[in-house]
Design an enzyme around this catalytic site. Structure first.
Site, PDB file in Angstrom:
ATOM      1  N   HIS A 174       0.949  -1.075  -0.094  1.00  0.00           N
ATOM      2  CA  HIS A 174      -0.019   0.098  -0.138  1.00  0.00           C
ATOM      3  C   HIS A 174       0.732   1.030   0.124  1.00  0.00           C
ATOM      4  O   HIS A 174       2.285   1.257   0.167  1.00  0.00           O
ATOM      5  CB  HIS A 174      -1.001   0.092   1.009  1.00  0.00           C
ATOM      6  CG  HIS A 174      -0.526   0.063   2.501  1.00  0.00           C
ATOM      7  ND1 HIS A 174       0.434  -1.189   2.990  1.00  0.00           N
ATOM      8  CD2 HIS A 174      -0.112   0.994   3.589  1.00  0.00           C
ATOM      9  CE1 HIS A 174       0.687  -0.617   4.286  1.00  0.00           C
ATOM     10  NE2 HIS A 174       0.353   0.476   4.386  1.00  0.00           N
ATOM     11  N   HIS A 221       1.345   4.011   2.003  1.00  0.00           N
ATOM     12  CA  HIS A 221       1.942   4.535   3.142  1.00  0.00           C
ATOM     13  C   HIS A 221       3.603   4.735   3.280  1.00  0.00           C
ATOM     14  O   HIS A 221       4.238   3.738   2.734  1.00  0.00           O
ATOM     15  CB  HIS A 221       1.465   4.127   4.476  1.00  0.00           C
ATOM     16  CG  HIS A 221       0.099   4.191   4.781  1.00  0.00           C
ATOM     17  ND1 HIS A 221      -0.631   3.697   5.702  1.00  0.00           N
ATOM     18  CD2 HIS A 221      -0.819   5.082   4.238  1.00  0.00           C
ATOM     19  CE1 HIS A 221      -1.992   4.129   5.754  1.00  0.00           C
ATOM     20  NE2 HIS A 221      -2.094   5.033   5.013  1.00  0.00           N
ATOM     21  N   ASP A 242       5.868   4.395   5.228  1.00  0.00           N
ATOM     22  CA  ASP A 242       6.525   3.342   5.755  1.00  0.00           C
ATOM     23  C   ASP A 242       6.544   1.936   5.038  1.00  0.00           C
ATOM     24  O   ASP A 242       7.156   1.062   5.503  1.00  0.00           O
ATOM     25  CB  ASP A 242       6.162   3.100   7.249  1.00  0.00           C
ATOM     26  CG  ASP A 242       4.996   2.595   7.453  1.00  0.00           C
ATOM     27  OD1 ASP A 242       3.902   3.031   6.807  1.00  0.00           O
ATOM     28  OD2 ASP A 242       4.582   1.933   8.482  1.00  0.00           O
ATOM     29  N   HIS A 243       5.876   1.937   3.844  1.00  0.00           N
ATOM     30  CA  HIS A 243       5.978   0.649   3.071  1.00  0.00           C
ATOM     31  C   HIS A 243       6.405   0.893   1.631  1.00  0.00           C
ATOM     32  O   HIS A 243       7.118  -0.033   1.089  1.00  0.00           O
ATOM     33  CB  HIS A 243       4.604   0.142   3.022  1.00  0.00           C
ATOM     34  CG  HIS A 243       3.955  -0.346   4.261  1.00  0.00           C
ATOM     35  ND1 HIS A 243       4.023  -1.897   4.658  1.00  0.00           N
ATOM     36  CD2 HIS A 243       3.527   0.117   5.579  1.00  0.00           C
ATOM     37  CE1 HIS A 243       3.876  -1.995   5.888  1.00  0.00           C
ATOM     38  NE2 HIS A 243       3.403  -0.968   6.381  1.00  0.00           N
ATOM     39  N   HIS A 295      -7.584  -0.537   5.244  1.00  0.00           N
ATOM     40  CA  HIS A 295      -6.395   0.269   5.680  1.00  0.00           C
ATOM     41  C   HIS A 295      -6.068   1.428   4.763  1.00  0.00           C
ATOM     42  O   HIS A 295      -5.990   2.537   5.176  1.00  0.00           O
ATOM     43  CB  HIS A 295      -5.034  -0.706   5.899  1.00  0.00           C
ATOM     44  CG  HIS A 295      -3.954   0.066   6.605  1.00  0.00           C
ATOM     45  ND1 HIS A 295      -4.097   0.711   7.699  1.00  0.00           N
ATOM     46  CD2 HIS A 295      -2.633   0.453   6.167  1.00  0.00           C
ATOM     47  CE1 HIS A 295      -2.768   1.043   8.250  1.00  0.00           C
ATOM     48  NE2 HIS A 295      -2.097   0.887   7.207  1.00  0.00           N
ATOM     49  N   ASP A 328      -0.494  -4.267   5.973  1.00  0.00           N
ATOM     50  CA  ASP A 328      -1.213  -3.604   7.184  1.00  0.00           C
ATOM     51  C   ASP A 328      -2.717  -4.159   7.420  1.00  0.00           C
ATOM     52  O   ASP A 328      -3.489  -3.298   7.998  1.00  0.00           O
ATOM     53  CB  ASP A 328      -0.981  -2.157   7.194  1.00  0.00           C
ATOM     54  CG  ASP A 328       0.291  -1.681   7.864  1.00  0.00           C
ATOM     55  OD1 ASP A 328       1.206  -2.440   7.867  1.00  0.00           O
ATOM     56  OD2 ASP A 328       0.610  -0.536   8.060  1.00  0.00           O
ATOM     57  N   HIS A 375       4.261  -5.119  10.359  1.00  0.00           N
ATOM     58  CA  HIS A 375       4.727  -4.938  11.502  1.00  0.00           C
ATOM     59  C   HIS A 375       4.898  -5.805  12.792  1.00  0.00           C
ATOM     60  O   HIS A 375       4.108  -6.926  12.541  1.00  0.00           O
ATOM     61  CB  HIS A 375       3.973  -3.816  12.021  1.00  0.00           C
ATOM     62  CG  HIS A 375       4.023  -2.413  11.211  1.00  0.00           C
ATOM     63  ND1 HIS A 375       4.695  -1.465  11.540  1.00  0.00           N
ATOM     64  CD2 HIS A 375       3.012  -2.056  10.079  1.00  0.00           C
ATOM     65  CE1 HIS A 375       4.332  -0.461  10.540  1.00  0.00           C
ATOM     66  NE2 HIS A 375       3.538  -0.750   9.644  1.00  0.00           N
TER      67      HIS A 375
END
Length: 262
Positions: free
Chosen positions: A54, A56, A58-59, A112, A135, A174
């Site tokens: 996705h 975001h 941090d990905h 998400h 996520d 995570h």
């Protein structure tokens, strides 16, 4: 198929999926591109694909960098997500191949984010299944509802992912396992499988080890968000989850919704 986790940032996981016969590899959510490329080099792997779950940061935040480090690499992401650095968009049911042995199936698992993709990876004959859930599905938990609804999360968890073969290994985005299992214990304090897994997870973390992978079967036994169809859980879990999500606003919202129905 070989799978290697690459811990990134504070609690993220990137992954390398390698076809053993050809050494071709895919990187899942390589947010720290240099670290992931170095891990691939140490394994003798040849990076061919990036599988982004996705948008975001941090990905997807390492996608541009990994394209610089590995010229020509293909970067995949969901067609409904604005994935940074994406070169190839995927829709639900699209398939890819890796090396001479591995098949990759894109599963649309929204909530998400609206375009979140989970990647279901198997051998050519469907053996040795694994799913990379970003996520959407965590061990004993699920992601926040940033861009979707509870109905979408139910569909993503209990229908799309829940229909995968029970031995399918689950690789999430995570390391949230201990806190998730602690919450699961408040929902099902008499569930021995949750108690056992929490003890194991605490031991793993205290030893500096990861708690991945899980399996779909384990999640169906211990993850409250994949057990919502059980009659004994529905009333207690509904009120527990809604109270935690909405806090003091929950009761007012509940009363208002009941009034509107009448």
């Amino acid at each position: 198929m070989k799978i290697f986790e690459v811990p990134c940032l504070e609690d993220n996981y990137s992954y390398l999926i390698m076809d053993e016969s050809t050494k071709e590899a895919a990187a899942v959510d390589p947010v720290e591109a240099e670290k992931v490329v170095e891990a691939a080099n140490q394994l003798g792997a040849v990076l061919k694909l990036v599988l982004t779950t996705h948008h975001h940061w941090d990905h997807a935040g390492g996608n541009d960098k990994i394209k610089q480090l590995v010229p020509g690499i293909k970067v995949y992401g969901g067609s409904l997500d604005n994935v940074r650095g994406c070169t190839h968009q995927l829709q639900n049911g699209d398939t890819l191949s890796l090396g001479s042995y591995l098949n990759i199936l894109a599963l649309h698992t929204p909530c998400h984010t609206k375009g979140h993709i989970s990647y279901y990876v198997t051998g050519k004959d469907g053996e040795d299944p694994a799913v990379f859930t970003g996520d959407t599905l965590f061990i004993a938990g699920c992601g926040k509802f940033f861009e979707g609804t509870a109905e979408q999360m139910y569909q993503s968890l209990c229908v799309t992912l829940g229909s995968l073969p029970k031995p399918t290994r689950v690789y999430c985005g995570h390391e949230y396992t201990v806190k998730n299992l602690q919450f699961a214990m408040t929902v099902e304090p008499k569930n021995e499988r949750i108690q056992q897994k929490l003890t194991w997870a605490n031991s793993q973390r205290q030893a500096g080890l990861t708690t991945i992978p899980s399996t779909i079967e384990e999640e169906m036994e211990t993850n409250p968000f994949m057990r919502v169809d059980l009659p004994e859980l529905q009333f207690q879990e509904m009120f527990t989850l809604l109270h935690l999500v909405f806090g003091p606003f929950f009761w007012g919202a509940l009363v208002a919704s009941l009034l509107l129905k009448h």
